[in-house]
Design a protein around this motif. Structure first.
Motif, PDB file in Angstrom:
ATOM      1  N   THR A 143     -13.690 -33.097  12.913  1.00  0.00           N
ATOM      2  CA  THR A 143     -14.735 -33.838  12.207  1.00  0.00           C
ATOM      3  C   THR A 143     -14.083 -35.098  11.640  1.00  0.00           C
ATOM      4  OG1 THR A 143     -14.314 -32.610  10.156  1.00  0.00           O
ATOM      5  CG2 THR A 143     -16.077 -31.790  11.599  1.00  0.00           C
ATOM      6  N   VAL A 144     -14.905 -36.103  11.360  1.00  0.00           N
ATOM      7  CA  VAL A 144     -14.377 -37.361  10.822  1.00  0.00           C
ATOM      8  C   VAL A 144     -14.066 -37.187   9.338  1.00  0.00           C
ATOM      9  CG1 VAL A 144     -14.846 -39.798  10.394  1.00  0.00           C
ATOM     10  CG2 VAL A 144     -15.665 -38.723  12.507  1.00  0.00           C
ATOM     11  N   ALA A 145     -12.801 -37.367   8.975  1.00  0.00           N
ATOM     12  CA  ALA A 145     -12.383 -37.229   7.576  1.00  0.00           C
ATOM     13  C   ALA A 145     -12.450 -38.556   6.834  1.00  0.00           C
ATOM     14  CB  ALA A 145     -10.960 -36.673   7.507  1.00  0.00           C
ATOM     15  N   LEU A 203      -9.619 -41.175  11.061  1.00  0.00           N
ATOM     16  CA  LEU A 203      -8.804 -39.994  10.766  1.00  0.00           C
ATOM     17  C   LEU A 203      -9.669 -38.761  11.004  1.00  0.00           C
ATOM     18  CD1 LEU A 203      -6.146 -38.802   9.733  1.00  0.00           C
ATOM     19  CD2 LEU A 203      -7.054 -38.990   7.404  1.00  0.00           C
ATOM     20  N   LEU A 204      -9.219 -37.897  11.899  1.00  0.00           N
ATOM     21  CA  LEU A 204      -9.957 -36.695  12.266  1.00  0.00           C
ATOM     22  C   LEU A 204      -9.240 -35.456  11.741  1.00  0.00           C
ATOM     23  CD1 LEU A 204     -10.565 -37.693  16.002  1.00  0.00           C
ATOM     24  CD2 LEU A 204     -12.258 -37.832  14.177  1.00  0.00           C
ATOM     25  N   GLN A 205     -10.005 -34.481  11.313  1.00  0.00           N
ATOM     26  CA  GLN A 205      -9.427 -33.223  10.829  1.00  0.00           C
ATOM     27  C   GLN A 205     -10.147 -32.055  11.473  1.00  0.00           C
ATOM     28  OE1 GLN A 205      -9.733 -32.552   6.599  1.00  0.00           O
ATOM     29  NE2 GLN A 205      -8.508 -30.676   6.652  1.00  0.00           N
ATOM     30  N   SER A 206      -9.384 -31.057  11.861  1.00  0.00           N
ATOM     31  CA  SER A 206      -9.991 -29.881  12.470  1.00  0.00           C
ATOM     32  C   SER A 206     -10.424 -28.888  11.393  1.00  0.00           C
ATOM     33  CB  SER A 206      -9.009 -29.193  13.424  1.00  0.00           C
ATOM     34  OG  SER A 206      -9.553 -27.972  13.894  1.00  0.00           O
ATOM     35  N   PRO A 207     -11.673 -28.401  11.462  1.00  0.00           N
ATOM     36  CA  PRO A 207     -12.121 -27.384  10.510  1.00  0.00           C
ATOM     37  C   PRO A 207     -11.660 -25.983  10.899  1.00  0.00           C
ATOM     38  CG  PRO A 207     -13.917 -27.953  11.980  1.00  0.00           C
ATOM     39  CD  PRO A 207     -12.767 -28.845  12.345  1.00  0.00           C
ATOM     40  N   GLU A 208     -11.055 -25.874  12.101  1.00  0.00           N
ATOM     41  CA  GLU A 208     -10.689 -24.561  12.628  1.00  0.00           C
ATOM     42  C   GLU A 208      -9.182 -24.319  12.711  1.00  0.00           C
ATOM     43  OE1 GLU A 208     -14.470 -23.860  15.624  1.00  0.00           O
ATOM     44  OE2 GLU A 208     -12.581 -24.574  16.466  1.00  0.00           O
ATOM     45  N   SER A 209      -8.391 -25.378  12.601  1.00  0.00           N
ATOM     46  CA  SER A 209      -6.947 -25.227  12.758  1.00  0.00           C
ATOM     47  C   SER A 209      -6.225 -26.180  11.816  1.00  0.00           C
ATOM     48  CB  SER A 209      -6.536 -25.501  14.214  1.00  0.00           C
ATOM     49  OG  SER A 209      -6.838 -26.847  14.553  1.00  0.00           O
ATOM     50  N   HIS A 210      -4.900 -26.309  11.999  1.00  0.00           N
ATOM     51  CA  HIS A 210      -4.103 -27.180  11.138  1.00  0.00           C
ATOM     52  C   HIS A 210      -3.810 -28.495  11.843  1.00  0.00           C
ATOM     53  CE1 HIS A 210      -2.714 -22.963   9.864  1.00  0.00           C
ATOM     54  NE2 HIS A 210      -3.681 -23.341   9.065  1.00  0.00           N
ATOM     55  N   ASP A 211      -4.785 -28.995  12.588  1.00  0.00           N
ATOM     56  CA  ASP A 211      -4.608 -30.218  13.365  1.00  0.00           C
ATOM     57  C   ASP A 211      -5.278 -31.410  12.692  1.00  0.00           C
ATOM     58  OD1 ASP A 211      -3.358 -29.567  16.195  1.00  0.00           O
ATOM     59  OD2 ASP A 211      -4.699 -27.912  15.701  1.00  0.00           O
ATOM     60  N   ILE A 212      -4.585 -32.534  12.748  1.00  0.00           N
ATOM     61  CA  ILE A 212      -5.093 -33.817  12.284  1.00  0.00           C
ATOM     62  C   ILE A 212      -4.895 -34.807  13.427  1.00  0.00           C
ATOM     63  CG2 ILE A 212      -4.849 -35.656  10.551  1.00  0.00           C
ATOM     64  CD1 ILE A 212      -3.434 -33.577   8.769  1.00  0.00           C
TER      65      ILE A 212
END
Length: 266
Positions: A143-145, A203-212
């Motif tokens: 998702t877009v952070a 900047l994108l952040q994953s809501p399911e994992s520890h990925d940016i």
């Protein structure tokens, strides 16, 4: 006589212009399909961005990209909730990305849960016997952070040949995620100090994992004599490098496609 001739000229001009005016106001589906497609990143939107990353070689990249385009055309374009697909290929020939946007996470999950018809699967298997087998390294939902762009502008990629730096950071320890994310977020405004500077950054952040992930838009490939001279956006401080595994490449957009518009009901 002159008045009659003048009237005829006016009528002729109107007759020539009328189809152009009507076509502009009411473009047919074929014309609309040829319009320049764009994929936008609005932090206020509930859209999810799914990055499916493939490992390639300079020799196989073209074929992998071709297979991605073929498979996505039949599988995603009519899927409920699907919005946009952007296919990117790295300049060094070692990566390809299928970046899809969905109305929400539920739409993407519903797409994944769709059963594959056994007969169709067999047909595809027969067709693909002599083709290279492609499987993604990983698929990450984002998702877009946060975004960095001129005021009033929503970061977007428009059409083919756009140049994009795509960095993916996998935070090794869950407890370090907030630290890394805060550091990258605080550094995002600094991209304006680069020369040349990217047009926008997401900047994108994953809501399911520890990925940016960081996506920086550098304009179009034809604007640069040598894309390798484009500055690298590096927002992760050196002391935090050991907290993540990163994958950074400069990509060029091959194609952007949008969901097939629904037919208007009579």
């Amino acid at each position: 006589m002159l008045k009659s001739m003048s009237d005829r000229v006016i009528v002729l001009i109107l007759a020539l212009l009328l189809p152009l005016i009507v076509g502009t106001l009411n473009p047919n589906p074929a014309q609309a399909d040829k319009a320049v497609k764009a994929i936008s990143f609005d932090p206020a939107s509930e859209m999810v961005n799914v990055a499916t990353i493939y490992e390639t070689t300079p020799t196989t990249q073209k074929e992998v990209v071709s297979e991605i385009l073929k498979s996505s055309k039949s599988s995603t374009k009519k899927a409920p909730g699907f919005s946009t697909l952007s296919v990117l290929q790295s300049q060094d020939g070692t990566r390809a990305i299928a970046l899809t946007q969905w109305q929400d996470l539920a739409s993407f999950e519903a797409f994944l849960a769709q059963p594959v018809e056994e007969k169709e699967a067999k047909k595809e298997k027969e067709k693909d016997k002599e083709k290279i087998a492609i499987a993604p390294l990983r698929t990450v939902v984002f998702t877009v952070a946060k975004t960095q762009a001129p005021q009033g502008m929503v970061p977007s990629l428009r059409g083919k040949a756009a140049l994009v730096q795509f960095d993916e950071f996998t935070v090794l320890e869950p407890d370090d995620l907030s630290t890394v994310l805060d550091s990258v977020t605080q550094g995002l405004p600094s991209i304006t100090q680069l020369y040349p500077a990217p047009r926008s950054a997401v900047l994108l952040q994953s809501p399911e994992s520890h990925d940016i992930a960081l996506l920086a838009n550098w304009g179009y490939s034809m604007e640069y004599d040598d894309p390798s001279l484009i500055p690298t956006v590096d927002l992760l401080p050196e002391e935090m490098a050991s907290l993540t595994e990163s994958d950074r490449h400069l990509y060029e957009v091959v194609k952007i496609t949008a969901a097939k518009p629904e037919k208007e009901k009579d």
